[in-house]
Design a protein around this motif. Structure first.
Motif, mmCIF file in Angstrom:
data_model
loop_
_atom_site.group_PDB
_atom_site.id
_atom_site.type_symbol
_atom_site.label_atom_id
_atom_site.label_comp_id
_atom_site.label_asym_id
_atom_site.label_seq_id
_atom_site.Cartn_x
_atom_site.Cartn_y
_atom_site.Cartn_z
ATOM 1 N N TYR A 77 -17.559 8.657 -20.938
ATOM 2 C CA TYR A 77 -17.456 8.039 -19.622
ATOM 3 C C TYR A 77 -17.879 6.571 -19.656
ATOM 4 C CZ TYR A 77 -17.425 12.844 -17.779
ATOM 5 O OH TYR A 77 -17.128 14.143 -17.503
ATOM 6 N N TYR A 78 -17.130 5.729 -18.908
ATOM 7 C CA TYR A 78 -17.469 4.322 -18.704
ATOM 8 C C TYR A 78 -17.343 4.036 -17.210
ATOM 9 C CZ TYR A 78 -16.724 3.903 -23.707
ATOM 10 O OH TYR A 78 -16.791 4.068 -25.078
ATOM 11 N N TRP A 79 -18.229 3.201 -16.677
ATOM 12 C CA TRP A 79 -18.206 2.809 -15.266
ATOM 13 C C TRP A 79 -18.083 1.298 -15.199
ATOM 14 C CZ3 TRP A 79 -17.352 5.282 -11.023
ATOM 15 C CH2 TRP A 79 -17.692 4.720 -9.799
ATOM 16 N N SER A 80 -17.086 0.805 -14.462
ATOM 17 C CA SER A 80 -16.873 -0.642 -14.314
ATOM 18 C C SER A 80 -17.031 -1.029 -12.854
ATOM 19 C CB SER A 80 -15.464 -1.033 -14.762
ATOM 20 O OG SER A 80 -15.313 -0.834 -16.134
ATOM 21 N N TYR A 81 -17.846 -2.064 -12.591
ATOM 22 C CA TYR A 81 -17.994 -2.620 -11.260
ATOM 23 C C TYR A 81 -18.537 -4.037 -11.381
ATOM 24 C CZ TYR A 81 -23.014 -1.863 -11.571
ATOM 25 O OH TYR A 81 -24.329 -1.908 -11.961
ATOM 26 N N ASN A 82 -18.149 -4.897 -10.445
ATOM 27 C CA ASN A 82 -18.621 -6.285 -10.418
ATOM 28 C C ASN A 82 -18.578 -6.945 -11.792
ATOM 29 O OD1 ASN A 82 -19.097 -6.060 -7.698
ATOM 30 N ND2 ASN A 82 -21.256 -5.565 -7.946
ATOM 31 N N ASN A 83 -17.474 -6.795 -12.505
ATOM 32 C CA ASN A 83 -17.280 -7.383 -13.828
ATOM 33 C C ASN A 83 -18.310 -6.914 -14.856
ATOM 34 O OD1 ASN A 83 -15.041 -8.845 -12.924
ATOM 35 N ND2 ASN A 83 -16.361 -10.469 -12.155
ATOM 36 N N THR A 84 -18.830 -5.721 -14.650
ATOM 37 C CA THR A 84 -19.795 -5.117 -15.567
ATOM 38 C C THR A 84 -19.270 -3.762 -15.995
ATOM 39 O OG1 THR A 84 -21.611 -6.186 -14.401
ATOM 40 C CG2 THR A 84 -22.177 -4.333 -15.809
ATOM 41 N N THR A 85 -19.419 -3.441 -17.263
ATOM 42 C CA THR A 85 -19.021 -2.126 -17.765
ATOM 43 C C THR A 85 -20.241 -1.444 -18.347
ATOM 44 O OG1 THR A 85 -16.806 -2.916 -18.249
ATOM 45 C CG2 THR A 85 -17.505 -0.907 -19.366
ATOM 46 N N ILE A 86 -20.461 -0.213 -17.926
ATOM 47 C CA ILE A 86 -21.602 0.566 -18.391
ATOM 48 C C ILE A 86 -21.086 1.770 -19.157
ATOM 49 C CG2 ILE A 86 -23.610 1.910 -17.681
ATOM 50 C CD1 ILE A 86 -23.681 0.200 -15.137
ATOM 51 N N ASP A 87 -21.602 1.976 -20.354
ATOM 52 C CA ASP A 87 -21.284 3.156 -21.162
ATOM 53 C C ASP A 87 -22.187 4.286 -20.675
ATOM 54 O OD1 ASP A 87 -21.025 5.148 -23.077
ATOM 55 O OD2 ASP A 87 -21.009 3.745 -24.755
ATOM 56 N N LEU A 88 -21.595 5.319 -20.081
ATOM 57 C CA LEU A 88 -22.370 6.430 -19.535
ATOM 58 C C LEU A 88 -22.599 7.551 -20.541
ATOM 59 C CD1 LEU A 88 -20.695 6.637 -16.024
ATOM 60 C CD2 LEU A 88 -22.819 5.473 -16.649
ATOM 61 N N GLY A 89 -22.033 7.417 -21.732
ATOM 62 C CA GLY A 89 -22.256 8.409 -22.773
ATOM 63 C C GLY A 89 -21.155 9.450 -22.860
ATOM 64 N N ASP A 97 -13.422 26.280 -19.458
ATOM 65 C CA ASP A 97 -13.391 25.726 -18.102
ATOM 66 C C ASP A 97 -14.667 24.921 -17.907
ATOM 67 O OD1 ASP A 97 -10.940 26.749 -16.988
ATOM 68 O OD2 ASP A 97 -11.885 28.718 -16.997
ATOM 69 N N TYR A 98 -14.594 23.626 -18.152
ATOM 70 C CA TYR A 98 -15.760 22.740 -18.122
ATOM 71 C C TYR A 98 -15.699 21.837 -16.901
ATOM 72 C CZ TYR A 98 -18.840 18.895 -19.385
ATOM 73 O OH TYR A 98 -19.829 17.947 -19.373
ATOM 74 N N THR A 99 -16.833 21.680 -16.205
ATOM 75 C CA THR A 99 -16.915 20.755 -15.078
ATOM 76 C C THR A 99 -18.070 19.798 -15.315
ATOM 77 O OG1 THR A 99 -16.016 22.402 -13.558
ATOM 78 C CG2 THR A 99 -17.156 20.535 -12.586
ATOM 79 N N GLY A 100 -17.808 18.507 -15.184
ATOM 80 C CA GLY A 100 -18.825 17.474 -15.337
ATOM 81 C C GLY A 100 -18.610 16.398 -14.300
ATOM 82 N N GLY A 101 -19.230 15.253 -14.514
ATOM 83 C CA GLY A 101 -19.097 14.139 -13.586
ATOM 84 C C GLY A 101 -20.439 13.754 -13.018
ATOM 85 N N SER A 102 -20.424 12.788 -12.098
ATOM 86 C CA SER A 102 -21.678 12.279 -11.554
ATOM 87 C C SER A 102 -21.399 11.405 -10.350
ATOM 88 C CB SER A 102 -22.414 11.473 -12.630
ATOM 89 O OG SER A 102 -23.675 11.082 -12.157
ATOM 90 N N GLY A 103 -22.480 10.975 -9.690
ATOM 91 C CA GLY A 103 -22.396 9.990 -8.620
ATOM 92 C C GLY A 103 -22.811 8.641 -9.180
ATOM 93 N N TYR A 104 -22.391 7.564 -8.520
ATOM 94 C CA TYR A 104 -22.644 6.223 -9.022
ATOM 95 C C TYR A 104 -23.170 5.349 -7.893
ATOM 96 C CZ TYR A 104 -19.699 8.453 -12.393
ATOM 97 O OH TYR A 104 -19.185 9.368 -13.248
ATOM 98 N N THR A 112 -12.496 7.657 -18.123
ATOM 99 C CA THR A 112 -12.844 8.865 -18.862
ATOM 100 C C THR A 112 -11.940 8.952 -20.079
ATOM 101 O OG1 THR A 112 -13.410 9.962 -16.785
ATOM 102 C CG2 THR A 112 -13.107 11.364 -18.725
ATOM 103 N N VAL A 113 -12.535 8.970 -21.267
ATOM 104 C CA VAL A 113 -11.780 9.056 -22.508
ATOM 105 C C VAL A 113 -11.977 10.465 -23.070
ATOM 106 C CG1 VAL A 113 -11.436 8.113 -24.816
ATOM 107 C CG2 VAL A 113 -12.117 6.599 -22.950
ATOM 108 N N VAL A 114 -10.877 11.185 -23.243
ATOM 109 C CA VAL A 114 -10.911 12.515 -23.856
ATOM 110 C C VAL A 114 -10.653 12.327 -25.341
ATOM 111 C CG1 VAL A 114 -9.921 14.837 -23.875
ATOM 112 C CG2 VAL A 114 -10.043 13.553 -21.724
#
Length: 134
Positions: A77-89, A97-104, A112-114
């Motif tokens: 996972y990567y999160w991009s906002y305000n010209n910033t990219t954060i590697d979420l791991g 049947d896998y469920t993941g994700g988060s709030g930001y 999301t890279v598979v």
């Protein structure tokens, strides 16, 4: 107009990030409620697939993967906002049947890279999966 320009720049940045993550990443622009089916084979050209979710919810984004074999795929996972990219791991898809994700904290773009888990290509040459964003 300024907001539209910002959204466009974040979109372009997310797309650029996708190509920079891995040489074999294939990008797809996705939306909430959409299900996307793909298959990852053992070759380098099919080793990962990227999903870009613009305007992702700060209250939480659920990412569900359905696959035929557990422990052969992982999500980066990567999160991009305000010209910033954060590697979420990364997260291992440890069930069929896998469920993941988060709030930001800030509105932005979720990438999301598979990927294939290293060493999983010999016993399982091709892994089909379906990914859904809610």
């Amino acid at each position: 107009m300024k907001r539209m320009t910002t959204v466009f720049l974040v979109f372009i940045m997310g797309l650029s990030l996708t190509f920079g993550l891995t040489a074999s990443a294939n990008p797809a622009i996705v939306s909430y409620g959409g299900s996307y089916t793909n298959s990852l084979g053992p070759g380098q050209a099919y080793s990962s697939y990227s999903y870009i979710l613009p305007n992702a919810k700060t209250s939480g984004t659920s990412v569900k993967i359905t696959t035929t074999v557990a422990n052969t795929l992982r999500l980066h996972y990567y999160w991009s906002y305000n010209n910033t990219t954060i590697d979420l791991g990364t997260a291992l898809v440890n069930s069929t049947d896998y469920t993941g994700g988060s709030g930001y904290y800030e509105p932005g773009t979720l990438v999301t890279v598979v990927e294939r888990v290293p060493g999983s290509t010999t016993p399982h040459p091709s892994i089909p999966y379906t990914i859904t964003f809610n």
